[in-house]
Design a protein around this motif. Structure first.
Motif, mmCIF file in Angstrom:
data_model
loop_
_atom_site.group_PDB
_atom_site.id
_atom_site.type_symbol
_atom_site.label_atom_id
_atom_site.label_comp_id
_atom_site.label_asym_id
_atom_site.label_seq_id
_atom_site.Cartn_x
_atom_site.Cartn_y
_atom_site.Cartn_z
ATOM 1 N N SER A 259 -11.182 -5.644 -4.010
ATOM 2 C CA SER A 259 -9.873 -6.141 -4.427
ATOM 3 C C SER A 259 -9.001 -4.998 -4.958
ATOM 4 O O SER A 259 -7.793 -5.110 -4.988
ATOM 5 N N LYS A 260 -9.648 -3.918 -5.388
ATOM 6 C CA LYS A 260 -8.921 -2.730 -5.825
ATOM 7 C C LYS A 260 -9.764 -1.515 -5.462
ATOM 8 O O LYS A 260 -10.965 -1.489 -5.700
ATOM 9 N N PHE B 214 -4.888 7.769 -6.074
ATOM 10 C CA PHE B 214 -4.197 6.724 -5.325
ATOM 11 C C PHE B 214 -4.922 5.412 -5.582
ATOM 12 O O PHE B 214 -6.118 5.302 -5.310
ATOM 13 N N GLU B 215 -4.215 4.434 -6.119
ATOM 14 C CA GLU B 215 -4.802 3.117 -6.370
ATOM 15 C C GLU B 215 -4.216 2.116 -5.387
ATOM 16 O O GLU B 215 -3.008 2.052 -5.200
ATOM 17 N N ALA C 266 0.823 -1.205 0.000
ATOM 18 C CA ALA C 266 0.000 0.000 0.000
ATOM 19 C C ALA C 266 0.858 1.256 0.000
ATOM 20 O O ALA C 266 0.577 2.217 -0.722
ATOM 21 N N LEU C 267 1.917 1.260 0.795
ATOM 22 C CA LEU C 267 2.811 2.416 0.825
ATOM 23 C C LEU C 267 3.538 2.588 -0.500
ATOM 24 O O LEU C 267 3.714 3.694 -0.987
ATOM 25 N N PHE C 268 3.957 1.483 -1.104
ATOM 26 C CA PHE C 268 4.629 1.538 -2.399
ATOM 27 C C PHE C 268 3.687 2.087 -3.457
ATOM 28 O O PHE C 268 4.055 2.952 -4.240
ATOM 29 N N LEU C 269 2.440 1.611 -3.468
ATOM 30 C CA LEU C 269 1.472 2.086 -4.447
ATOM 31 C C LEU C 269 1.144 3.553 -4.229
ATOM 32 O O LEU C 269 1.011 4.304 -5.191
ATOM 33 N N SER C 270 1.016 3.959 -2.977
ATOM 34 C CA SER C 270 0.701 5.359 -2.724
ATOM 35 C C SER C 270 1.869 6.258 -3.112
ATOM 36 O O SER C 270 1.666 7.358 -3.598
#
Length: 141
Positions: free
Chosen positions: A107-108, A124-125, A22-26
Motif C-alpha cells: 500500500s506504500k 521517493f514515497e 505517482a508522478l506528483f509524489l515523485s
C-alpha cells in the motif's frame, strides 16, 4: 456492450489517477529541501517513474540515476512498515533498473538512493490506493 465500455473507462480513469499520483509524489519527493543535510545535487541525476500495472497485476517503477563519478551507491526498497524488500549496491555510471512489486501486497513503497560518500540522498514515497468501481445497469426490454 455498454457495460464493457463503462468498465474500460473506469479502468483507464483509475490508472490515469494512479499514474498522476505517482508522478506528483515523485516530483514532491525529489526536492532537495526534504533532505536534512545540505549537499550539491543536480536535479537531473535521479529520475523515478511509475510505469503502470502489467498483465501479472504487478506495479512497475523505473529508476534512473546519472552517477557520473561512478561512486558506489545503495538502493533500498521499503514497504509501508519500513521493512526492507530489496537492497543492493551499484556503481554504474548510467543506472537504469525497473522494479516490479505485487499490487495486492503493498500500500506504500519507499525507494531510497544514497551515495556511500553521502553526497546524494534521495527518497521517493509511493502510496498505492486501490479502489474498484462497479457499474450495474438494469434495463427492461
Amino acid at each position: 456492450m455498454k457495460k464493457q465500455s463503462i468498465q474500460t473507462i473506469a479502468k483507464r480513469f483509475f490508472l490515469g489517477n494512479l499514474l498522476a499520483a505517482a508522478l506528483f509524489l515523485s516530483a514532491n519527493a525529489a526536492t532537495p529541501a526534504s533532505v536534512s543535510k545540505p549537499y550539491s545535487f543536480d536535479a537531473n541525476k535521479v529520475e523515478f517513474n511509475y510505469i503502470g500495472v502489467d498483465h501479472l497485476n504487478q506495479l512497475s517503477f523505473n529508476v534512473k540515476y546519472n552517477n557520473l563519478p561512478g561512486n558506489t551507491f545503495s538502493l533500498v526498497v521499503l514497504d509501508e512498515n519500513g521493512e526492507q524488500l530489496f537492497k543492493s549496491f551499484y556503481s554504474d555510471k548510467q543506472f537504469n533498473k525497473t522494479f516490479k512489486l505485487p499490487k495486492s501486497e503493498v500500500s506504500k513503497v519507499t525507494f531510497l538512493i544514497e551515495d556511500i560518500k553521502g553526497s546524494v540522498k534521495e527518497k521517493f514515497e509511493v502510496n498505492v490506493k486501490t479502489s474498484s468501481y462497479d457499474a450495474v445497469i438494469v434495463s427492461k426490454g
